[in-house]
Design an enzyme around this catalytic site. Structure first.
Site, PDB file in Angstrom:
ATOM      1  CD  GLN A 283      -3.548  -4.456   6.687  1.00 40.06           C
ATOM      2  OE1 GLN A 283      -3.667  -3.407   6.074  1.00 40.06           O
ATOM      3  NE2 GLN A 283      -3.947  -5.609   6.189  1.00 40.06           N
TER       4      GLN A 283
ATOM      5  CE  LYS B 132      -3.837  -2.376   2.234  1.00 37.68           C
ATOM      6  NZ  LYS B 132      -4.476  -2.766   3.502  1.00 37.68           N
TER       7      LYS B 132
ATOM      8  CG  ASP C 278      -9.538  -0.619   4.811  1.00 41.45           C
ATOM      9  OD1 ASP C 278      -9.170  -1.038   3.698  1.00 41.45           O
ATOM     10  OD2 ASP C 278      -8.892  -0.798   5.857  1.00 41.45           O
TER      11      ASP C 278
HETATM   12  N1  GUN Z   1      -6.705  -7.253   6.291  1.00 48.39           N
HETATM   13  C1  GUN Z   1      -6.903  -7.999   5.182  1.00 48.39           C
HETATM   14  N2  GUN Z   1      -7.402  -7.221   4.190  1.00 48.39           N
HETATM   15  C2  GUN Z   1      -7.517  -5.972   4.687  1.00 48.39           C
HETATM   16  C3  GUN Z   1      -7.957  -4.728   4.143  1.00 48.39           C
HETATM   17  O1  GUN Z   1      -8.368  -4.601   2.993  1.00 48.39           O
HETATM   18  N3  GUN Z   1      -7.904  -3.675   4.988  1.00 48.39           N
HETATM   19  C4  GUN Z   1      -7.478  -3.761   6.265  1.00 48.39           C
HETATM   20  N4  GUN Z   1      -7.476  -2.672   7.015  1.00 48.39           N
HETATM   21  N5  GUN Z   1      -7.055  -4.893   6.802  1.00 48.39           N
HETATM   22  C5  GUN Z   1      -7.077  -5.997   6.008  1.00 48.39           C
END
Ligand code: GUN
Length: 293
Positions: free
Chosen positions: A98, A54, A121
């Site tokens: 996350q 990211k 998200d």
């Molecule tokens: N854990 C697995 N996929 C994601 C996601 O798209 N966003 C976040 N914040 N955590 C994750």
């Protein structure tokens, strides 16, 4: 293999070019760059990999990117205070926390604490509600990325049978909602299957579009797929693999070779939906930034 690959690299690079150009225009007009923050608590190998990707991708389109790392011992109150700080910091357009979080932290409380306008998200229930009502908002990044991919390849969805395997808050539920909405991509007749579904094959064999988000590596094989189906594989599981120098390999929820022999289109793992999730996140961050201005 007969299926055409739905290539996450091609589509995400195309979308990133568009995002990069839009950001360059804002900067040429004297605006600051969009700023995305990722919060990571504790040490989780997979989370580190996602967050690094990211960060790399947001920087590559000209966004400012900050990763905030906190120890496993961080308390829930400390994390909620950090979220409050991010909510009120005007120099931050969007942030993600996350998942998974350490067990002593209530992920739901954390999700609810994020200001919906900065929830890139798309996990906050306010954004879920707007999505269900068909009101433009920040969509969950993975389903949004899948929509962008279907759109790029101009895949017909209206009137099709779409089967979604998995009912998670972050993929299965929003994916089913989006594929049934009155828009493109959408207008499907959607069936949601999950771990208690009897006779899964009955549904999958009738699926023109099959989205697999079960989290079970290679659970869907070609013999239960309708010939000519569009197969979207959301899985990314690390599976022990002594033949790989890393000690593991990444598997999807679909058995690629057997599925590709019967499908018309298929996403590979890696190189499919994972890259589209990042593209969805970047689109959301740009949207949060442009909306605020
Ligand atoms: N854990 C697995 N996929 C994601 C996601 O798209 N966003 C976040 N914040 N955590 C994750």
């Amino acid at each position: 293999m007969s299926a055409q690959i739905l290539d996450g690299k091609t589509v995400s690079e195309h979308l990133k070019d568009e995002i990069r150009a839009r950001i360059a225009k804002h900067i040429a007009n004297g605006q600051r760059a969009p700023h995305l923050v990722a919060v990571i608590v504790g040490n989780n190998g997979a989370s580190e990999t996602y967050v690094a990707s990211k960060e790399r991708n947001s920087k590559s389109v000209g966004m400012d990117s900050t990763v905030l790392r906190f120890p496993e011992t961080m308390t829930e109150a400390e994390l909620l205070a950090e979220i409050e700080r991010l909510n009120s910091d005007l120099s931050i357009d969007g942030f993600i926390v996350q998942l998974p979080l350490p067990k002593h932290i209530d992920a739901q409380k954390v999700t609810f604490a994020i200001k919906p306008e900065k929830d890139v998200d798309g996990f906050h229930p306010y954004n879920t509600g707007l999505m269900l009502k068909g009101i433009d908002t920040l969509l969950p990044a993975t389903p949004y990325g899948i929509l962008l991919m279907l759109e790029y390849y101009k895949i017909e969805t209206s009137g099709k049978n779409c089967v979604v395997i998995g009912r998670s808050d972050i993929v299965g539920k929003p994916m089913a909602a989006l594929m049934s909405r009155n828009a493109y991509p959408g207008n499907c007749t959607v069936t949601m299957c999950h771990s208690k579904t009897n006779n899964l094959e009955f549904y999958t064999k009738n699926a023109d579009i099959l989205v697999v988000a079960s989290g079970i590596p290679e659970m869907v094989k070609g013999d239960i797929i309708k010939p000519g189906a569009v197969v979207i594989d959301v899985g990314i599981t690390r599976v022990d693999d002594a033949s790989n120098p890393k000690g593991y390999s990444i598997k999807g929820d679909v058995h690629f070779e057997s599925a590709a022999a019967v499908a018309s289109y298929i996403t590979p793992v890696p190189g499919g939906v994972g890259l589209m999730t990042i593209a969805g996140l970047l689109q959301n961050t740009l949207k949060a930034y442009e909306t605020k201005k």
